[in-house]
Design an enzyme around this catalytic site. Structure first.
Site, PDB file in Angstrom:
ATOM      1  N   CYS A 252      23.534  45.392  99.264  1.00 40.41           N
ATOM      2  CA  CYS A 252      22.835  46.653  98.992  1.00 40.41           C
ATOM      3  C   CYS A 252      21.789  46.519  97.899  1.00 40.41           C
ATOM      4  O   CYS A 252      21.007  47.437  97.673  1.00 40.41           O
ATOM      5  CB  CYS A 252      23.839  47.732  98.597  1.00 40.41           C
ATOM      6  SG  CYS A 252      25.382  47.681  99.509  1.00 40.41           S
TER       7      CYS A 252
ATOM      8  N   CYS B 187      30.357  60.139  99.576  1.00 41.31           N
ATOM      9  CA  CYS B 187      29.880  58.867 100.135  1.00 41.31           C
ATOM     10  C   CYS B 187      28.423  58.962 100.575  1.00 41.31           C
ATOM     11  O   CYS B 187      27.999  59.962 101.161  1.00 41.31           O
ATOM     12  CB  CYS B 187      30.730  58.482 101.350  1.00 41.31           C
ATOM     13  SG  CYS B 187      32.519  58.489 101.058  1.00 41.31           S
ATOM     14  N   SER B 188      27.668  57.915 100.308  1.00 39.22           N
ATOM     15  CA  SER B 188      26.305  57.845 100.826  1.00 39.22           C
ATOM     16  C   SER B 188      26.358  57.662 102.339  1.00 39.22           C
ATOM     17  O   SER B 188      27.332  57.141 102.874  1.00 39.22           O
ATOM     18  CB  SER B 188      25.532  56.694 100.173  1.00 39.22           C
ATOM     19  OG  SER B 188      26.174  55.456 100.423  1.00 39.22           O
TER      20      SER B 188
ATOM     21  N   HIS C  75      20.598  55.965 102.185  1.00 39.03           N
ATOM     22  CA  HIS C  75      20.867  54.599 101.713  1.00 39.03           C
ATOM     23  C   HIS C  75      20.703  53.568 102.829  1.00 39.03           C
ATOM     24  O   HIS C  75      21.668  52.950 103.267  1.00 39.03           O
ATOM     25  CB  HIS C  75      22.281  54.556 101.129  1.00 39.03           C
ATOM     26  CG  HIS C  75      22.679  53.239 100.539  1.00 39.03           C
ATOM     27  ND1 HIS C  75      21.770  52.355  99.977  1.00 39.03           N
ATOM     28  CD2 HIS C  75      23.904  52.646 100.423  1.00 39.03           C
ATOM     29  CE1 HIS C  75      22.428  51.296  99.534  1.00 39.03           C
ATOM     30  NE2 HIS C  75      23.720  51.436  99.799  1.00 39.03           N
TER      31      HIS C  75
ATOM     32  N   LYS D   1      23.186  59.129  97.704  1.00 30.94           N
ATOM     33  CA  LYS D   1      24.028  60.137  98.347  1.00 30.94           C
ATOM     34  C   LYS D   1      23.217  61.105  99.201  1.00 30.94           C
ATOM     35  O   LYS D   1      23.615  61.428 100.326  1.00 30.94           O
ATOM     36  CB  LYS D   1      24.814  60.910  97.275  1.00 30.94           C
ATOM     37  CG  LYS D   1      25.540  62.147  97.780  1.00 30.94           C
ATOM     38  CD  LYS D   1      26.632  61.772  98.786  1.00 30.94           C
ATOM     39  CE  LYS D   1      27.101  62.979  99.573  1.00 30.94           C
ATOM     40  NZ  LYS D   1      26.152  63.392 100.613  1.00 30.94           N
TER      41      LYS D   1
END
Length: 386
Positions: free
Chosen positions: A85, A206-207, A332, A328
């Site tokens: 990421c 959670c994203s 992402h 978020k």
């Protein structure tokens, strides 16, 4: 080493972009950044592209050549950069070093991910964890970060409401971001009562799974005013590594790579946390946003939840966090995130962020994490070099 300036930035819309292919997204971002920088394609000398897992998401490897070809930039050298990421943050760093070293004069750093073309993105994302000790034992990133959250709550009394508030602030900011995947507000109750993913983290902690791309154009600082009246200068670029598996950590509630990279960046830029007007941090889960507040030094260890609860991270707070909406709410797309963070900081420092503008922003920071902290990249930017 030469000083480096950013003269152009761009970001596509983030979200479930069914009508845009992988190559469409990166071409859109690259073209918009070149237009913003007011350079020609022939001016570009090199390109670095952050991408975590195109092979698993869209069955395409050798993407550096594909991107250069599709954007009409052959034969310039194009390099793919992968760090889970944090791929975008490291692509940014590679571009900065290429210009700073004098090896190239005009460079694009970009990031892209097309994640929604697979039925279940979870196995692909899990490749960023330790396969032998985590993924093959059934651990996913929600469960790994849930363990971190549980430990933080146990050690410091962090409340479920404080975690939820981080997501609430992100959505509040994202409603003013036209590129955001989720530009709407939510409440603490809605976060807590959304679908459970891994206790204590729910869906709204959670994203999301996202498609998107972003790009920046960089040149030597001494040349920046030839292209734009509002260059943004790179004050610091730092990277650190940490253990990839949680069981090797001395402290589950601290991401050491974030601490090391940020301290290097502060020293390089000659600033402290009090000088940072805004930060785009890596909140793939609400708990990671809270850890960033602490590990970057904005709040003492264990008091990040209190800082969030008191509104210190809001746009008009003591240290504004994620005016873009963060991972978020902005979204992402893994390889694009670190570049999108830089684009947001550039817009903020230019004063071009519209209703999400942080007043008087002169120095901004980005914080991009790979996995649960195996990699961290921290950058500091300023309207001036000093």
């Amino acid at each position: 080493m030469r000083d480096v300036a950013i003269i152009g930035v761009s970001q596509t819309k983030f979200g479930e972009l069914w009508d845009s292919s992988f190559r469409d997204l990166i071409a859109e971002a690259g073209l918009k950044a070149v237009i913003d920088a007011e350079v020609e394609g022939d001016d570009i000398e090199a390109m670095y592209v952050g991408n975590m897992s195109s092979g698993l998401f869209v069955d395409q490897e050798h993407i550096a050549a594909l991107i250069s070809d599709h954007m009409g930039l052959n034969p310039i050298p194009t390099t793919r950069v992968e760090a889970a990421c944090a791929s975008g943050g490291l692509a940014l760093r590679q571009g900065i070093m290429a210009v700073a070293s004098g090896f190239h004069d005009v460079v694009i750093s970009a990031g892209v991910e097309k994640m929604t073309d697979v039925v279940d993105a979870t196995p692909a994302i899990a490749t960023a964890s330790d396969q032998e000790w985590e993924a093959q034992q059934g651990a996913t990133f929600p469960s790994l970060y849930a363990m971190i959250a549980k430990r933080h709550m146990y050690e410091y009394g962090t409340t479920r409401e404080q975690l939820a508030q981080f997501s609430v602030v992100n959505h509040k900011n994202a409603k003013n971001n036209p590129n955001a995947q989720f530009p709407f507000e939510i409440s603490v109750d809605k976060v807590i009562n959304s679908t459970m993913v891994a206790d204590p983290l729910t869906l709204l902690d959670c994203s999301p799974v996202s498609d998107g791309a972003a790009a920046v154009v960089m040149v030597p600082a001494e040349d920046a005013k030839k292209y734009t009246d509002t260059p943004i200068y790179v004050r610091a670029s730092a990277q650190a590594s940490g253990t990839i598996a949680l069981h090797n950590r001395k402290d589950l509630t601290t991401i050491d790579s974030t601490k090391v990279a940020s301290r290097k960046a502060y020293e390089m830029a000659g600033v402290t946390t009090k000088d940072i007007d805004l930060a785009e941090v890596h909140d793939c889960f609400s708990i990671n946003g809270l850890l960033a507040v602490e590990d970057l030094g904005f709040a003492e260890k264990g008091k990040g939840g209190i800082a969030i609860e008191e509104g210190q991270t809001e746009i008009d707070g003591d240290f504004p966090i994620n005016p873009s909406g963060g991972l978020k709410a902005r979204g992402h797309p893994l390889g694009a995130t670190g570049i999108a963070q830089a684009a947001e900081v550039v817009w903020q420092l230019r004063g071009d962020a519209g209703k999400r503008q942080v007043d008087g922003a002169e120095i901004g920071m980005t914080h991009n994490v790979g996995g649960t902290g195996g990699t961290a990249a921290v950058h500091i930017f300023g309207r001036d070099l000093e």
